[in-house]
Design a protein around this motif. Sequence first.
Motif, mmCIF file in Angstrom:
data_model
loop_
_atom_site.group_PDB
_atom_site.id
_atom_site.type_symbol
_atom_site.label_atom_id
_atom_site.label_comp_id
_atom_site.label_asym_id
_atom_site.label_seq_id
_atom_site.Cartn_x
_atom_site.Cartn_y
_atom_site.Cartn_z
ATOM 1 N N TRP A 35 0.971 -1.142 -0.054
ATOM 2 C CA TRP A 35 -0.106 0.225 -0.187
ATOM 3 C C TRP A 35 0.897 1.263 -0.039
ATOM 4 N N HIS A 36 0.583 2.101 -0.981
ATOM 5 C CA HIS A 36 1.387 3.295 -1.231
ATOM 6 C C HIS A 36 0.552 4.471 -1.437
ATOM 7 N N THR A 37 0.929 5.738 -1.040
ATOM 8 C CA THR A 37 0.592 6.844 -1.765
ATOM 9 C C THR A 37 1.663 7.425 -2.445
ATOM 10 N N MET A 38 1.204 7.388 -3.823
ATOM 11 C CA MET A 38 2.331 7.829 -4.765
ATOM 12 C C MET A 38 2.137 9.188 -5.344
ATOM 13 N N PRO A 39 3.066 9.881 -5.446
ATOM 14 C CA PRO A 39 3.015 11.264 -6.045
ATOM 15 C C PRO A 39 2.722 11.280 -7.583
ATOM 16 N N ALA A 40 1.711 12.182 -8.040
ATOM 17 C CA ALA A 40 1.573 12.547 -9.325
ATOM 18 C C ALA A 40 1.916 13.656 -9.759
ATOM 19 N N SER A 41 1.836 13.925 -11.155
ATOM 20 C CA SER A 41 2.085 15.431 -11.467
ATOM 21 C C SER A 41 1.254 16.340 -10.811
ATOM 22 N N ASP A 42 0.041 16.039 -10.465
ATOM 23 C CA ASP A 42 -1.175 17.144 -10.049
ATOM 24 C C ASP A 42 -1.400 16.917 -8.801
ATOM 25 N N GLY A 43 -0.780 15.881 -7.961
ATOM 26 C CA GLY A 43 -1.274 15.502 -6.561
ATOM 27 C C GLY A 43 -0.786 14.029 -6.318
ATOM 28 N N PHE A 64 4.986 7.394 -11.865
ATOM 29 C CA PHE A 64 3.806 8.174 -11.327
ATOM 30 C C PHE A 64 3.990 9.604 -11.546
ATOM 31 N N THR A 65 4.964 10.244 -11.180
ATOM 32 C CA THR A 65 5.384 11.639 -10.999
ATOM 33 C C THR A 65 5.110 12.395 -12.600
ATOM 34 N N ALA A 66 5.173 11.393 -13.770
ATOM 35 C CA ALA A 66 5.220 11.729 -14.980
ATOM 36 C C ALA A 66 3.755 11.880 -15.348
ATOM 37 N N ARG A 67 2.799 11.559 -14.578
ATOM 38 C CA ARG A 67 1.562 11.476 -15.186
ATOM 39 C C ARG A 67 0.455 12.189 -14.157
ATOM 40 N N SER A 68 -0.498 12.553 -14.729
ATOM 41 C CA SER A 68 -1.623 13.334 -13.759
ATOM 42 C C SER A 68 -2.349 12.087 -13.180
ATOM 43 N N ARG A 69 -3.268 12.478 -12.124
ATOM 44 C CA ARG A 69 -4.112 11.500 -11.557
ATOM 45 C C ARG A 69 -5.045 10.898 -12.394
ATOM 46 N N ALA A 70 -5.627 11.580 -13.283
ATOM 47 C CA ALA A 70 -6.581 11.149 -14.170
ATOM 48 C C ALA A 70 -5.936 9.963 -15.175
ATOM 49 N N GLU A 71 -4.735 10.243 -15.852
ATOM 50 C CA GLU A 71 -4.011 9.192 -16.490
ATOM 51 C C GLU A 71 -3.622 7.985 -15.719
ATOM 52 N N ILE A 72 -3.300 8.376 -14.610
ATOM 53 C CA ILE A 72 -2.685 6.926 -13.673
ATOM 54 C C ILE A 72 -4.155 6.297 -13.438
#
Length: 327
Positions: free
Chosen positions: A205-213, A262-270
């Motif tokens: 279980w991880h909380t991953m950073p995205a480009s927008d959150g 994950f950081t290279a993509r938005s939450r919606a894309e992920i």
Amino acid sequence: MVAPLAGKRVLDLGAFCAQRPHGLAAAMAARLCAAYGAEVVRPLPAGGEPLATQPPLLPGGGSALDRFLNAGKRRGPTSGRFDMAIGDSGALEAQADAVPIRARISVFGPGDDPPMSELGLLALSGLLGIVGEAGGPPARLAGHQVAYAAGLAACTGLLAALRAGGEEVVDVSLFDVTAWLNWKVAAGVLVLGAAPTRGNARNNWHTMPASDGHVALVFQDKDWPALRNMLGDERLQAPRFATAAGRAEHRPEFLSVITPWFTARSRAEITAAAQARRIPIGPVLAPVELLRDPQNQARGFLAPDGTPGLPLSWNGARIQPEAADAA
């Protein structure tokens, strides 16, 4: 459609409860009764509404907790006939002796009620032993899940007692409810031979950073091949990452490999990519974003002003409680 508690009068004595968990549980039980169509009267002590100053506070003033828990209720005296009453033993004995059906909130059951906080209940039940990161300080559950669950139990007991008829006292133990919320510990002992501890249950279980959150990534071993293929990094083919135990043992290296994707993509894309592969994942939303969330809108969970709804159904139909009459 006639609401199941239409014509019933409920006395909410949560404002007179001596302890905070009891008062919150009583207020939630009465809130559910109001949603089921009951006329709920909430008398107040001389000092006024105890929830009025409780956080979270709204930008325009007032308490969101007060607005939510007291929706559908009216202020009023304890005079007149009531079908049901909800409170702790002291409040019930002082003001509701003549009510035929009563829900009595206590810590351990009938008898002496020792001082207890929601944090204390979480500790006694073992929930603090599984919430939070290993090696870090204990973390309490967000909100008032213990009190709200006890309120749900009290409302369920009241409905059953009303169905049975006659006079009855429904006893709800806050500790019993909290222990039930922690059912995974008992299940872990039965199935795995040991209770889960902080960190053990969340190796995947991880909380991953995205480009927008951020996004929440919660997966099991059966999801690993699909997740590995989605990330597309050859380093993840290494045997040390093939199992949950291996990924936990090499957690820093594992996170360093998957984080750039994950950081290279938005939450919606992920989210779209993960859902297409049936990988459990979801965006971490800000409060204002929850109002626009398609699932929340479809379920009618939040009113336009952000007030949470209660998705209660009766015989398959959604109950729409009327607005409270302020007194």
